[in-house]
Design an enzyme around this catalytic site. Structure first.
Site, mmCIF file in Angstrom:
data_model
loop_
_atom_site.group_PDB
_atom_site.id
_atom_site.type_symbol
_atom_site.label_atom_id
_atom_site.label_comp_id
_atom_site.label_asym_id
_atom_site.label_seq_id
_atom_site.Cartn_x
_atom_site.Cartn_y
_atom_site.Cartn_z
ATOM 1 N N ARG A 101 13.805 -0.983 6.117
ATOM 2 C CA ARG A 101 13.077 -1.311 4.892
ATOM 3 C C ARG A 101 14.066 -1.703 3.801
ATOM 4 O O ARG A 101 15.088 -1.031 3.617
ATOM 5 C CB ARG A 101 12.248 -0.120 4.424
ATOM 6 C CG ARG A 101 11.149 0.294 5.404
ATOM 7 C CD ARG A 101 10.508 1.577 4.950
ATOM 8 N NE ARG A 101 9.531 2.068 5.905
ATOM 9 C CZ ARG A 101 8.216 1.837 5.814
ATOM 10 N NH1 ARG A 101 7.773 1.098 4.822
ATOM 11 N NH2 ARG A 101 7.389 2.326 6.707
ATOM 12 N N PRO A 142 0.813 -1.214 0.000
ATOM 13 C CA PRO A 142 0.000 0.000 0.000
ATOM 14 C C PRO A 142 0.851 1.270 0.000
ATOM 15 O O PRO A 142 1.622 1.509 0.906
ATOM 16 C CB PRO A 142 -0.814 -0.124 1.300
ATOM 17 C CG PRO A 142 -0.788 -1.572 1.645
ATOM 18 C CD PRO A 142 0.549 -2.057 1.173
ATOM 19 N N GLU A 143 0.729 2.051 -1.059
ATOM 20 C CA GLU A 143 1.329 3.374 -1.109
ATOM 21 C C GLU A 143 0.215 4.348 -1.496
ATOM 22 O O GLU A 143 -0.962 3.960 -1.548
ATOM 23 C CB GLU A 143 2.500 3.392 -2.093
ATOM 24 C CG GLU A 143 3.514 2.287 -1.791
ATOM 25 C CD GLU A 143 4.934 2.595 -2.222
ATOM 26 O OE1 GLU A 143 5.227 3.757 -2.552
ATOM 27 O OE2 GLU A 143 5.752 1.675 -2.208
ATOM 28 N N LYS A 194 -1.683 7.966 3.094
ATOM 29 C CA LYS A 194 -1.932 6.534 3.219
ATOM 30 C C LYS A 194 -3.081 6.235 4.185
ATOM 31 O O LYS A 194 -3.282 5.092 4.572
ATOM 32 C CB LYS A 194 -0.657 5.827 3.696
ATOM 33 C CG LYS A 194 0.524 5.975 2.727
ATOM 34 C CD LYS A 194 1.711 5.188 3.245
ATOM 35 C CE LYS A 194 2.927 5.385 2.371
ATOM 36 N NZ LYS A 194 4.089 4.591 2.858
#
Length: 266
Positions: free
Chosen positions: A250, A2-3, A51
């Site tokens: 990340r 999800p971006e 988001k």
């Protein structure tokens, strides 16, 4: 993953299915709001803010949710089998006579007054896909801490809202710099191009089922997820390393030839 574009698509699906219709079922499966009953109320709209998802409901209420890494909203027709995961992962159900919106694995779910939405999203920078988009403010936010690594600055939603780990890696590739380059060392012409390019990529993908930064089918991304595979420009193997601010690491991808500059090993 999800971006900003993925969340925009989720908001559109929910808005198309819920807005203007009366809820005949509501079930918020989080302890704090488990007794809240929204049945009989009309859903006014569903909108994305970075988001975050904001479902506005008659009576001055907003259901705020955030997908983070694993969350999702699925929409089902009457009689259709729900298939977003096991039942114990359901966190929210909003249903009208024609559709049921089911939220799975939502790490953030809260019911608040619409007048208090800023408490949930007021910290966000300009939204790349929102009406508040302001490229000058976004760039100024990014440059406030010139020593911060570019990749970390792009992920900080207080600077600009909507960039996630995929776009972070792809943007840095398109700019020809490593994600570890201090923002203050980004050449002026590339800094000016950065925020516009970010918006261009998210706008290009917001209605596409498959995200692409290359525009080529079957070769959708330049570097993200392509560890040890040849760079699409120079054929050098793509590298990957963890990048984070200490709270969360990340995986970050880059080409060591097309993106000169500091790296974790330099």
């Amino acid at each position: 993953m999800p971006e900003g574009d993925t969340v925009w698509q989720a908001a559109k699906r929910l808005d198309d299915s819920l807005a203007g219709r009366v809820l005949v079922r509501s079930d918020l499966r989080v302890p704090r709001f488990a007794t809240a009953d929204l049945t009989g109320r009309t859903v006014l709209d569903v909108t994305a803010r970075g988001k975050h998802l904001l479902t506005r409901i008659e009576g001055g209420l907003t259901l705020h949710s955030h997908l983070r890494m694993d969350g999702s909203w699925r929409v089902f027709e009457p009689g259709q089998r729900w298939n977003g995961g096991p039942a114990h992962q359901i966190r929210a159900i909003l249903a009208n006579a024609d559709r049921a919106a089911v939220g799975y694995r939502l790490p953030v779910l809260e019911l608040l007054r619409t007048a208090e939405e800023e408490r949930a999203v007021g910290h966000l920078g300009p939204d790349l896909l929102g009406p508040d988009w302001d490229p000058d403010a976004a760039l100024a936010n990014l440059l406030k801490d010139p020593d911060r690594a570019l990749g970390e600055a792009l992920l900080d939603q207080r600077n600009l809202a909507g960039v996630g780990n995929v776009y972070k890696s792809e943007l840095c590739f398109l700019l020809g710099v490593t994600p570890w380059l201090p923002v203050g060392r980004l050449p002026a012409d590339r800094a000016a191009r950065l925020v516009g390019l970010a918006r261009e990529l998210l706008e290009y993908n917001r209605e596409r089922p498959v995200r692409t930064t290359t525009g080529r089918r079957g070769e959708e991304l330049y570097v993200y997820g392509r560890r040890r595979r040849p760079c699409r420009r120079c054929r050098t193997p793509i590298r990957v390393a963890e990048q984070g601010d200490g709270s969360r690491e990340r995986p970050t991808y880059w080409c060591p030839v097309c993106q000169p500059g500091p790296t974790p090993n330099s």
